[in-house]
Design a protein around this motif. Structure first.
Motif, mmCIF file in Angstrom:
data_model
loop_
_atom_site.group_PDB
_atom_site.id
_atom_site.type_symbol
_atom_site.label_atom_id
_atom_site.label_comp_id
_atom_site.label_asym_id
_atom_site.label_seq_id
_atom_site.Cartn_x
_atom_site.Cartn_y
_atom_site.Cartn_z
ATOM 1 N N LEU A 335 23.112 60.992 105.044
ATOM 2 C CA LEU A 335 24.254 61.895 104.891
ATOM 3 C C LEU A 335 25.510 61.135 104.492
ATOM 4 O O LEU A 335 26.294 61.585 103.641
ATOM 5 N N GLN A 336 25.688 59.988 105.118
ATOM 6 C CA GLN A 336 26.867 59.192 104.792
ATOM 7 C C GLN A 336 26.820 58.723 103.344
ATOM 8 O O GLN A 336 27.813 58.796 102.612
ATOM 9 N N GLN A 337 25.653 58.253 102.894
ATOM 10 C CA GLN A 337 25.518 57.815 101.514
ATOM 11 C C GLN A 337 25.691 58.977 100.538
ATOM 12 O O GLN A 337 26.341 58.847 99.500
ATOM 13 N N GLN A 366 37.878 56.942 100.042
ATOM 14 C CA GLN A 366 37.178 55.866 100.733
ATOM 15 C C GLN A 366 37.761 55.622 102.125
ATOM 16 O O GLN A 366 37.024 55.357 103.085
ATOM 17 N N ARG A 367 39.105 55.717 102.205
ATOM 18 C CA ARG A 367 39.710 55.551 103.539
ATOM 19 C C ARG A 367 39.234 56.649 104.473
ATOM 20 O O ARG A 367 38.958 56.403 105.654
ATOM 21 N N ARG A 368 39.120 57.859 103.959
ATOM 22 C CA ARG A 368 38.640 58.964 104.791
ATOM 23 C C ARG A 368 37.189 58.759 105.213
ATOM 24 O O ARG A 368 36.811 59.010 106.354
ATOM 25 N N LEU A 369 36.375 58.261 104.274
ATOM 26 C CA LEU A 369 34.974 58.014 104.611
ATOM 27 C C LEU A 369 34.847 56.897 105.652
ATOM 28 O O LEU A 369 33.965 56.931 106.513
ATOM 29 N N GLN A 372 35.473 58.483 108.871
ATOM 30 C CA GLN A 372 34.300 59.252 109.284
ATOM 31 C C GLN A 372 33.171 58.329 109.723
ATOM 32 O O GLN A 372 32.429 58.632 110.660
ATOM 33 N N GLY A 373 33.039 57.189 108.982
ATOM 34 C CA GLY A 373 31.995 56.241 109.369
ATOM 35 C C GLY A 373 32.229 55.692 110.762
ATOM 36 O O GLY A 373 31.289 55.501 111.545
ATOM 37 N N GLN A 374 33.519 55.408 111.066
ATOM 38 C CA GLN A 374 33.840 54.935 112.417
ATOM 39 C C GLN A 374 33.498 55.999 113.452
ATOM 40 O O GLN A 374 32.981 55.708 114.532
ATOM 41 N N LEU A 379 29.555 58.070 117.522
ATOM 42 C CA LEU A 379 28.495 59.011 117.927
ATOM 43 C C LEU A 379 27.199 58.278 118.214
ATOM 44 O O LEU A 379 26.465 58.605 119.158
ATOM 45 N N GLN A 380 26.900 57.278 117.399
ATOM 46 C CA GLN A 380 25.673 56.520 117.628
ATOM 47 C C GLN A 380 25.709 55.801 118.976
ATOM 48 O O GLN A 380 24.693 55.715 119.681
ATOM 49 N N VAL A 381 26.895 55.285 119.311
ATOM 50 C CA VAL A 381 27.015 54.620 120.619
ATOM 51 C C VAL A 381 26.778 55.622 121.732
ATOM 52 O O VAL A 381 26.076 55.350 122.720
#
Length: 438
Positions: A335-337, A366-369, A372-374, A379-381
Motif C-alpha cells: 500500500l505504501q509503495q 514526499q514529506r506527507r508520505l 504517513q510512513g512514520q 502502527l507496526q510497533v
C-alpha cells in the motif's frame, strides 16, 4: 444682389472701404459659385479644442483654405490625414478680418469612396450568396494554441503590436510569420500565397504529433478604404475560407470592416485584439494549475487517511499475529509503495508542462508520505506488542493437543491426556494428572 460692380465707373472711380469690398466680393462668390464641390489633397489639417477643423486643400495648380465647424465635423466617419485625396462640399466666402478666400466645409469624404463602397457591396453580396459568410462554417478558437501563424507585412506596425502582445502573454508559444504585401495591386495575390504557406505548415505534425500551427492571424493596421482594399478582394476571401485551422481577421481599426472579416472564423477590432484572443495570459493557466494541484493533493491525502483507517481496523482484527502479521506487513508495504507510486505518477501527468511546479508538488507529497510512513511504523510497533510471542516471553505458555488444537478448558483434557506446552523458546510434552477447577 451683388454690391460689386465689375464695370468701371464713367466718372470718378469709387473708393471702397476695405470691409465693404470684402463683403461685396463674398456676395459675388455666393451668387456665382455656391454651393461648390472641390476635389483636392488635404494639407495642414488640425482640430481645435472647440471641435472646429482647419486645413487647406491643394492640387498642382493652387491651394484653398478651408474651415469646418464642429456641427459638420462630428458627422465625419473618418479622421482626415495630410496627403489624403478628398472631395469637399461647402460655400466659398471671404474671411473679412484677413481678407482671405476660404471654403466653409459642410461635408467631407474620401475621393472615390462612393464607387469603392458600391463595389464592396457587390462583392459582399456575391460571396454571401455562395455561403462564404455562413455561421455554420465558423470554428471555435483553440483554448491553448500549440503554434500561431501570422500573415502581415514585415514592416507594418501591426506586426510589432501582435508580437509584443504574444510575447507578453504567451512567450512559450511559437509564432510563425508569413510575410505579405498588404496594400496595392499586388497585395491580394501576396496575401493568398502567404496564407497557403501557413496552410501547408498547419497540415504538418511536429514533435509527438502536435500540429506546427493551429490558429492563424491575418492582420493589418488602419487606413483608408483604398489602403484596406486588398482585404475586400475576392481572391483573399476564397483563400481565407480554405483555411484548415481557425483564422482571425484583425484588419484596420474598430470601425473598419472588410470582406476578410466576414469570411474569417472570428473578427478582431484591431491587430492587438486578434493576438489577445488567442493568448490567454500565462498567469491564468498557472493559477488554474495551482488550484488543480490543491484539489489533487487533497484527494490523495484523503485516500492516504482512508487507507490508514483501514490499517487500524485490520490491526484490531488480527487473531493469529505470527502468520497474519507477515501478511499485513507485506500488505502495508505494498500500500505504501502503491500510494507513493500513484502519487508521483499523477503529479507527473498533471504537471508535465510545468516542471517548476512539479518539483514543488512532489516535494510536498514526499514529506506527507514520510509522515504517513512514520505513522505506519508506529502502527507496526503497536501490532508487534500484540504478538503472542511476547506474551510467552513474559512466562506464559500455550497448551495444545499433540495435533496442535489449543486447549482453552479443562474439559478438553481428561486425566492422562498427552499435551504440548508451547513456551517462548520451545515446547514441552506434558500429561494431565489431576485437573483442578477454579
Amino acid at each position: 444682389m451683388s454690391f460689386f460692380d465689375p464695370l468701371p465707373s464713367l466718372g470718378k472711380p469709387r473708393v471702397w472701404d476695405v470691409g465693404a469690398l470684402c463683403r461685396a466680393i463674398a456676395d459675388s462668390l455666393e451668387a456665382r459659385f455656391n454651393p461648390v464641390t472641390v476635389r483636392g489633397e488635404i494639407t495642414g489639417f488640425s482640430r481645435a479644442g472647440s471641435g472646429h477643423c482647419y486645413f487647406s486643400i491643394k492640387d498642382a495648380a493652387g491651394q484653398l483654405r478651408c474651415a469646418m465647424f464642429r456641427r459638420a465635423a462630428v458627422a465625419m466617419d473618418f479622421t482626415p490625414r495630410d496627403g489624403e485625396l478628398v472631395e469637399v462640399r461647402g460655400k466659398l466666402g471671404v474671411y473679412e478680418q484677413r481678407g482671405d478666400l476660404q471654403l466653409i466645409v459642410e461635408s467631407l469624404q474620401r475621393a472615390g469612396q462612393g464607387a469603392l463602397f458600391e463595389q464592396f457591396l457587390r462583392v459582399k453580396a456575391q460571396l454571401e450568396s455562395e455561403g462564404l459568410f455562413d455561421a455554420a462554417r465558423k470554428r471555435a478558437l483553440p483554448v491553448m494554441p500549440r503554434g500561431i501563424g501570422v500573415v502581415t507585412s514585415l514592416g507594418a506596425a501591426a506586426l510589432h503590436d501582435v508580437v509584443t502582445a504574444l510575447r507578453r502573454r504567451v512567450p512559450h508559444i511559437p509564432v510563425l510569420i508569413a510575410p505579405s504585401i498588404v496594400q496595392g495591386g499586388e497585395a491580394p495575390a501576396s496575401i493568398a500565397q502567404a496564407l497557403q504557406q501557413l496552410y501547408d505548415l498547419a497540415a504538418r505534425k511536429g514533435t509527438h504529433g502536435v500540429p506546427v500551427i493551429d490558429v492563424i492571424l491575418l492582420v493589418r493596421g488602419g487606413g483608408s478604404m483604398e489602403d484596406l482594399w486588398a482585404f475586400n478582394d475576392e481572391r483573399v476571401a476564397r483563400a481565407i475560407v480554405q483555411s484548415p485551422v481557425p483564422l482571425i481577421s484583425g484588419v484596420g481599426h474598430e470601425t473598419d470592416f472588410t470582406i476578410a472579416d466576414f469570411c474569417a472564423d472570428l473578427r478582431a477590432p484591431t491587430p492587438t485584439a486578434a493576438a489577445e484572443l488567442v493568448a490567454q495570459p500565462r498567469q491564468a493557466w498557472l493559477d488554474g494549475l495551482e488550484a488543480m494541484q490543491a484539489r489533487i493533493q487533497d484527494a490523495l491525502l484523503r485516500q492516504v487517511d482512508l487507507q490508514a483507517q483501514r490499517l487500524d481496523a485490520a490491526a484490531h482484527r488480527l487473531g493469529r499475529p505470527s502468520q497474519q502479521m507477515a501478511q499485513q506487513r507485506l500488505h502495508l508495504s505494498q500500500l505504501q509503495q502503491r500510494a507513493r507510486h500513484g502519487l508521483l505518477m499523477k503529479m507527473q501527468r498533471q504537471t508535465q508542462n510545468y516542471q517548476g511546479l512539479k518539483a514543488d508538488l512532489v516535494q510536498r507529497t514526499q514529506r506527507r508520505l514520510q509522515q504517513q510512513g512514520q505513522g505506519l511504523q508506529q502502527l507496526q510497533v503497536r501490532v508487534e506488542l500484540l504478538n503472542p510471542q511476547r506474551v510467552l516471553e513474559r512466562g506464559y505458555s500455550v497448551l495444545t493437543t499433540q495435533s496442535g488444537q489449543v486447549i482453552t478448558s479443562t474439559k478438553q483434557a481428561p486425566v492422562g491426556t498427552p499435551l504440548k506446552a508451547v513456551l517462548a523458546d520451545g515446547s514441552l510434552d506434558v500429561s494431565v494428572t489431576q485437573p483442578k477447577l477454579l
